[in-house]
Design a protein around this motif. Structure first.
Motif, mmCIF file in Angstrom:
data_model
loop_
_atom_site.group_PDB
_atom_site.id
_atom_site.type_symbol
_atom_site.label_atom_id
_atom_site.label_comp_id
_atom_site.label_asym_id
_atom_site.label_seq_id
_atom_site.Cartn_x
_atom_site.Cartn_y
_atom_site.Cartn_z
ATOM 1 N N ASP A 1 0.843 -1.193 0.000
ATOM 2 C CA ASP A 1 0.000 0.000 0.000
ATOM 3 C C ASP A 1 0.880 1.246 0.000
ATOM 4 O OD1 ASP A 1 -2.205 -1.645 0.145
ATOM 5 O OD2 ASP A 1 -2.383 -1.479 2.339
ATOM 6 N N GLY A 2 0.503 2.199 -0.820
ATOM 7 C CA GLY A 2 1.249 3.458 -0.872
ATOM 8 C C GLY A 2 2.365 3.486 -1.889
ATOM 9 N N VAL A 3 2.657 2.339 -2.518
ATOM 10 C CA VAL A 3 3.725 2.297 -3.524
ATOM 11 C C VAL A 3 3.225 2.915 -4.826
ATOM 12 C CG1 VAL A 3 5.116 0.783 -4.990
ATOM 13 C CG2 VAL A 3 4.917 0.312 -2.540
ATOM 14 N N ASP A 4 3.994 3.838 -5.367
ATOM 15 C CA ASP A 4 3.625 4.460 -6.644
ATOM 16 C C ASP A 4 3.982 3.523 -7.792
ATOM 17 O OD1 ASP A 4 2.670 6.829 -5.519
ATOM 18 O OD2 ASP A 4 4.686 7.695 -5.438
ATOM 19 N N ARG A 5 2.996 3.217 -8.594
ATOM 20 C CA ARG A 5 3.232 2.330 -9.744
ATOM 21 C C ARG A 5 3.631 3.112 -10.992
ATOM 22 N NH1 ARG A 5 -0.743 -2.837 -9.570
ATOM 23 N NH2 ARG A 5 -1.143 -2.929 -7.335
ATOM 24 N N PHE A 6 3.483 4.430 -10.927
ATOM 25 C CA PHE A 6 3.794 5.258 -12.097
ATOM 26 C C PHE A 6 4.804 6.341 -11.731
ATOM 27 C CE2 PHE A 6 -0.396 3.508 -12.709
ATOM 28 C CZ PHE A 6 -0.429 3.149 -14.048
ATOM 29 N N VAL A 7 5.577 6.735 -12.714
ATOM 30 C CA VAL A 7 6.491 7.869 -12.573
ATOM 31 C C VAL A 7 6.200 8.841 -13.709
ATOM 32 C CG1 VAL A 7 8.320 6.591 -11.418
ATOM 33 C CG2 VAL A 7 8.268 6.656 -13.909
ATOM 34 N N ASN A 8 6.407 10.114 -13.445
ATOM 35 C CA ASN A 8 6.181 11.111 -14.485
ATOM 36 C C ASN A 8 7.395 11.170 -15.411
ATOM 37 O OD1 ASN A 8 3.617 11.951 -13.613
ATOM 38 N ND2 ASN A 8 4.534 13.273 -12.054
ATOM 39 N N VAL A 9 7.172 10.941 -16.685
ATOM 40 C CA VAL A 9 8.243 10.960 -17.683
ATOM 41 C C VAL A 9 7.971 12.095 -18.666
ATOM 42 C CG1 VAL A 9 9.366 9.685 -19.531
ATOM 43 C CG2 VAL A 9 8.626 8.489 -17.451
ATOM 44 N N THR A 10 8.980 12.919 -18.861
ATOM 45 C CA THR A 10 8.841 14.045 -19.783
ATOM 46 C C THR A 10 9.506 13.722 -21.112
ATOM 47 O OG1 THR A 10 8.864 15.626 -17.931
ATOM 48 C CG2 THR A 10 9.313 16.504 -20.136
#
Length: 229
Positions: A60-69
């Protein structure tokens, strides 16, 4: 027309105003049984089958996505959330849990109203559709003799609940649809289980959910054919 003892009793209760439709007939003669899922038994069966097996779950609380530019040919930058690879630190070992998806059954009536019946709360199933047909035969006779008058009335969920029946789970459409087409040898099953526990495997976070229908012998199902009749 010669009547049986049961048919005479139906006519008597109709005359008394205690029987006036299918639902009231079944209730008056005790021809239904309330069926409810035994959740403790389902849980026990699942635990016995699993034997303490654990599954990989994203914490719980783990981010499955990262912002990629990214920058296109015109030099315009766009930032989008992108799935990131999961690591062992992102996962934890948990035991299976019961999934009750499918325990709520929705029936649409002729007016477009939806009635929801819940197997976990209990559904009143008719013991035998033959009982309903017996009543309809007598009702039609009384109607033909102008001994009863039919009036329009509001249809309720009770009028549709009478078409639920209690069936062996293996005879249901769900069981036949979900019956495995291939029986994998044990060594291959183990390979599949190991794959499910890998961080990169898409189903690793859902394999731990076990549908309740895998652990019951009987279930209430709605018989649309009987409703039409």
């Amino acid at each position: 027309m010669k009547f049986t003892t049961h048919e005479k009793e139906i006519i008597r209760k109709v005359a008394e105003g205690k029987v006036y439709n299918i639902a009231s007939y079944l209730e008056a003669f005790g021809l239904t049984t309330k069926r409810k899922l035994d959740e403790s038994d389902i849980e026990a069966r699942m635990r016995q089958e699993e034997q303490g097996t654990t599954y990989k779950k994203v914490k719980d609380g783990v981010d499955r996505f990262v912002n990629v530019t990214t920058t296109n040919a015109l030099g315009l930058s766009t930032t989008l959330p992108t799935p990131r690879p999961l690591t062992d630190e992102d996962l934890e070992d948990v035991e299976a849990v019961i999934d009750y998806t499918g325990s709520k059954i929705t029936v649409d009536n002729v007016e477009g109203t939806e009635y929801v019946y819940n197997l976990r709360e209990g559904i009143t199933c008719t013991n035998s559709f033959a009982d309903i047909k017996k009543f309809l035969t007598i009702w039609q006779f009384l109607k033909s003799e102008n001994l009863v008058l039919e009036l329009d009335s509001k249809i309720t969920r009770d009028d549709y609940e009478v078409f639920f029946e209690y069936k062996v789970i293996s005879e249901t459409k769900w069981a036949k649809k979900n019956e495995p087409a291939i029986n994998f040898p044990k060594k291959y099953k183990r390979v599949l289980e190991e794959l499910q526990n890998q961080p990169f495997f898409a189903g690793s976070d859902t394999a731990r959910f076990k549908n309740f229908r895998n652990y019951i012998d009987y279930i209430c199902v709605y018989n649309k054919e009987n409703e039409i009749i």
